[in-house]
Each structure stands twice: as C-alpha cells, then as structure tokens.
Design an enzyme around this catalytic site. Structure first.
Site, PDB file in Angstrom:
ATOM      1  N   ASN A  17       3.058  11.168   7.018  1.00  0.00           N
ATOM      2  CA  ASN A  17       2.390  10.108   6.255  1.00  0.00           C
ATOM      3  C   ASN A  17       0.943  10.102   6.721  1.00  0.00           C
ATOM      4  O   ASN A  17       0.633   9.605   7.802  1.00  0.00           O
ATOM      5  CB  ASN A  17       3.070   8.760   6.551  1.00  0.00           C
ATOM      6  CG  ASN A  17       2.282   7.601   5.955  1.00  0.00           C
ATOM      7  OD1 ASN A  17       1.391   7.799   5.129  1.00  0.00           O
ATOM      8  ND2 ASN A  17       2.602   6.380   6.383  1.00  0.00           N
ATOM      9  N   LYS A  61      -1.591   8.595   5.507  1.00  0.00           N
ATOM     10  CA  LYS A  61      -2.307   7.317   5.309  1.00  0.00           C
ATOM     11  C   LYS A  61      -3.693   7.589   4.712  1.00  0.00           C
ATOM     12  O   LYS A  61      -3.856   8.539   3.960  1.00  0.00           O
ATOM     13  CB  LYS A  61      -2.368   6.536   6.628  1.00  0.00           C
ATOM     14  CG  LYS A  61      -1.004   6.453   7.306  1.00  0.00           C
ATOM     15  CD  LYS A  61      -0.947   5.484   8.452  1.00  0.00           C
ATOM     16  CE  LYS A  61       0.456   5.510   9.048  1.00  0.00           C
ATOM     17  NZ  LYS A  61       0.688   4.501  10.051  1.00  0.00           N
ATOM     18  N   HIS A  75       6.178   0.837   2.839  1.00  0.00           N
ATOM     19  CA  HIS A  75       5.651   1.071   4.182  1.00  0.00           C
ATOM     20  C   HIS A  75       5.151  -0.259   4.751  1.00  0.00           C
ATOM     21  O   HIS A  75       4.628  -1.097   4.016  1.00  0.00           O
ATOM     22  CB  HIS A  75       4.514   2.097   4.141  1.00  0.00           C
ATOM     23  CG  HIS A  75       4.088   2.493   5.525  1.00  0.00           C
ATOM     24  ND1 HIS A  75       3.219   1.732   6.269  1.00  0.00           N
ATOM     25  CD2 HIS A  75       4.469   3.525   6.312  1.00  0.00           C
ATOM     26  CE1 HIS A  75       3.068   2.302   7.456  1.00  0.00           C
ATOM     27  NE2 HIS A  75       3.813   3.390   7.506  1.00  0.00           N
ATOM     28  N   GLU A 127       2.595  -1.102   6.234  1.00  0.00           N
ATOM     29  CA  GLU A 127       1.193  -1.440   5.922  1.00  0.00           C
ATOM     30  C   GLU A 127       1.069  -1.988   4.503  1.00  0.00           C
ATOM     31  O   GLU A 127       0.226  -2.836   4.217  1.00  0.00           O
ATOM     32  CB  GLU A 127       0.304  -0.205   6.150  1.00  0.00           C
ATOM     33  CG  GLU A 127       0.111   0.041   7.656  1.00  0.00           C
ATOM     34  CD  GLU A 127       0.033   1.503   8.070  1.00  0.00           C
ATOM     35  OE1 GLU A 127      -0.314   2.355   7.235  1.00  0.00           O
ATOM     36  OE2 GLU A 127       0.330   1.792   9.248  1.00  0.00           O
ATOM     37  N   GLU A 163      11.472   2.125  10.332  1.00  0.00           N
ATOM     38  CA  GLU A 163      10.222   2.134  11.097  1.00  0.00           C
ATOM     39  C   GLU A 163       9.997   0.755  11.705  1.00  0.00           C
ATOM     40  O   GLU A 163       9.463  -0.140  11.035  1.00  0.00           O
ATOM     41  CB  GLU A 163       9.043   2.466  10.175  1.00  0.00           C
ATOM     42  CG  GLU A 163       9.130   3.830   9.531  1.00  0.00           C
ATOM     43  CD  GLU A 163       7.753   4.330   9.137  1.00  0.00           C
ATOM     44  OE1 GLU A 163       7.352   5.377   9.647  1.00  0.00           O
ATOM     45  OE2 GLU A 163       7.069   3.671   8.325  1.00  0.00           O
ATOM     46  N   GLY A 222       2.069   3.280  15.028  1.00  0.00           N
ATOM     47  CA  GLY A 222       0.673   3.445  15.443  1.00  0.00           C
ATOM     48  C   GLY A 222       0.357   2.813  16.788  1.00  0.00           C
ATOM     49  O   GLY A 222      -0.802   2.656  17.159  1.00  0.00           O
ATOM     50  N   SER A 276       5.410   6.130  16.060  1.00  0.00           N
ATOM     51  CA  SER A 276       4.913   6.824  17.254  1.00  0.00           C
ATOM     52  C   SER A 276       5.710   8.075  17.635  1.00  0.00           C
ATOM     53  O   SER A 276       5.838   8.407  18.817  1.00  0.00           O
ATOM     54  CB  SER A 276       4.829   5.855  18.444  1.00  0.00           C
ATOM     55  OG  SER A 276       3.891   4.833  18.174  1.00  0.00           O
TER      56      SER A 276
HETATM   57  P1  PGA Z   1       2.799   6.605  13.523  1.00  0.00           P
HETATM   58  O1  PGA Z   1       3.008   6.079  12.015  1.00  0.00           O
HETATM   59  O2  PGA Z   1       3.619   7.859  13.651  1.00  0.00           O
HETATM   60  O3  PGA Z   1       1.332   6.846  13.654  1.00  0.00           O
HETATM   61  O4  PGA Z   1       3.319   5.518  14.414  1.00  0.00           O
HETATM   62  C1  PGA Z   1       4.255   6.160  11.383  1.00  0.00           C
HETATM   63  C2  PGA Z   1       4.160   5.604   9.993  1.00  0.00           C
HETATM   64  O5  PGA Z   1       3.359   4.693   9.769  1.00  0.00           O
HETATM   65  O6  PGA Z   1       4.867   6.058   9.075  1.00  0.00           O
END
Ligand code: PGA
Length: 252
Positions: free
Chosen positions: A9, A11, A94, A96, A168, A174, A213
């Site tokens: 992903n 982003k 997601h 976000e 998630e 993140g 992560s």
């Molecule tokens: P990350 O993000 O691996 O940077 O924690 C995962 C995601 O948002 O799908």
C-alpha cells in the site's frame, strides 16, 4: 494450503523517480506468492508499464474508489476508470480513510458492493484502536466492522471469492509497533470463524492479510501463523529490495 500474498500500500508516496528505483531493485521472479501493489491512481499505467517483464503473480490496484459510477463528483476516481487503467483490486476501509476522511461503515459497505459490480477484488481493511484493545474490545470491534462492512454481501460464489480481508490494528500502522504473531493469529482466527459462522462465507478459503509495521525483519513470524495468508505493507513496501525480501519470505 492457501495462496500467500504480499500487497504494497504505497499511500500518497512514490514519485516518478522513486518508482524507477523500486523496479530497478525488485527481484521477485523466483517467488511464488501473489505480489500486488496499490500506487496513487495516476501512476497505475506507469507501474504496469514498468512491470511488463515480471513473469507472474503481479497485480496493480487502487487505494480507494468513489461509490458512484461517474458524473459530477469533482476529485474522485471511478471504479470504471481505474479498471480501464488496469487495476484489478482496490483497498476499502483503510484506517486512514476511516479516520482522516471519516468514511463510515455504511459508505464502506456501498463502496464494497460498487467495487464488486465493477469486477474489482476487494481488500477490506479492519482493525481496532489502541484504547479498544486495552479495554478488551478487539473482537467486538472486528465483529461490528465485519457485520456492517459486509452487510448484504452478494451470495454469488464468484463474488464471494473476490473478498480479501486485511486485519490492521490501528496502533500498529506506521508506528513501528507490530502486533506479535500470537496477537495477530488470535485476531485472524476470530475473523475466519466469524465470517464462516455468522456471515456465511467459506471462511477457510478467504485470504486474511495482516497489516501494521510489517518489514523483512518481522515478517517470518507473522507469515508463519496458521490463519495469516499474507501482509498488507505500507512503509516497507516502498523499496524494491524490501518488497522482494517480503515476497521471498512469503514464498518459503
Ligand atoms: P505500515 O502501513 O506497514 O507502514 O504500518 C500498513 C498499512 O497502512 O496498510
């Protein structure tokens, strides 16, 4: 054994030049897992072009779609156009999108049905926040997100095969704080049981991905768990060498 997946992903990251360096450092020809990436929508053709020589198991998708077909929706991307560009899947829900853009359960449910209508595979993302986990509410939160997001999901078997779920935990996205393999397995097991018993999915065939992560150093423990079929990866999916290392781990 179920197929394994590494899904990047990206982003709102990757420029034209960092994309070239991603592909220069990518080495996944020997891997057997599915390797998918979701770039910013405008980069989809460029990514497909750069991926031309990849032999197999590589797909490109979207991070989000508009719930409407087309028309006066300034700034949105239609499922139809994404599909035309070559997207085969889309993320929906997601964290976000849920938290920054305030997408609610009902909207996510409409988007899922809309994606299916346009023949896009859906990676439906769910997960609890830190406070919810601390208060012992993880399973209740996951159950509610699944019930609402997948409400009235078409019974058609070929559409049910277009669902992938990504667990998630919001506190792990993140942050560098990854769920332990045991925590992740427990949540995945719960999700598989719940979609089978309460939502009538053939749960043992639905791919369940862990996200939050994930990086080459911690992937093996997570991907070794019985109910974890792959990873949805943000930060560590941006570099070709890390993405390749993840795909190699998932192919063991
Ligand atoms: P990350 O993000 O691996 O940077 O924690 C995962 C995601 O948002 O799908």
């Amino acid at each position: 054994m179920r197929q394994k997946y590494i899904v990047g992903n990206w982003k709102m990251n990757q420029s034209v030049s960092s994309l070239s360096s991603f592909f220069e450092n990518l080495s996944i020809d020997e891997t057997t897992c599915e390797t998918w990436v979701s770039p910013q929508a405008m980069h989809i053709p460029r990514v497909l072009d750069a991926a031309q020589n990849i032999k197999k198991n590589f797909q490109v998708g979207a991070q989000n779609i508009c719930e409407f077909d087309n028309g006066a929706y300034t700034g949105e991307n239609s499922a139809e156009s994404l599909k035309d560009l070559g997207a085969t899947f889309t993320l929906i829900g997601h964290s976000e999108r849920r938290h920054i853009f305030k997408e609610d359960h009902a909207l996510l449910n409409r988007k899922i049905k809309h994606a299916l209508k346009h023949d896009l595979t859906v990676i439906f993302c769910i997960g609890e926040q830190l406070e919810e986990r601390k208060n012992g509410m993880t399973e209740a939160v996951l159950k509610y997100q699944l019930q609402e997001g997948l409400k009235d999901f078409p019974a058609d078997k070929s559409l049910r095969e277009k669902l992938i779920i990504a667990y998630e935990p919001v506190w792990a996205i993140g942050t560098g704080e990854v769920a332990s393999p045991e925590q992740a397995q427990e949540a995945h097991h719960f999700i598989r049981k719940f979609i089978t018993s309460d939502l009538d999915f053939q749960g043992d065939t639905v791919p369940l991905l862990y996200g939050g992560s994930v990086k080459p150093a911690n992937a093996e423990g997570l991907l070794g768990q019985e109910d974890i079929d792959g990873a949805l990866v943000g930060g560590a999916s941006l570099k070709g060498e890390d993405f390749s290392a993840l795909a190699q781990t998932a192919s063991k």
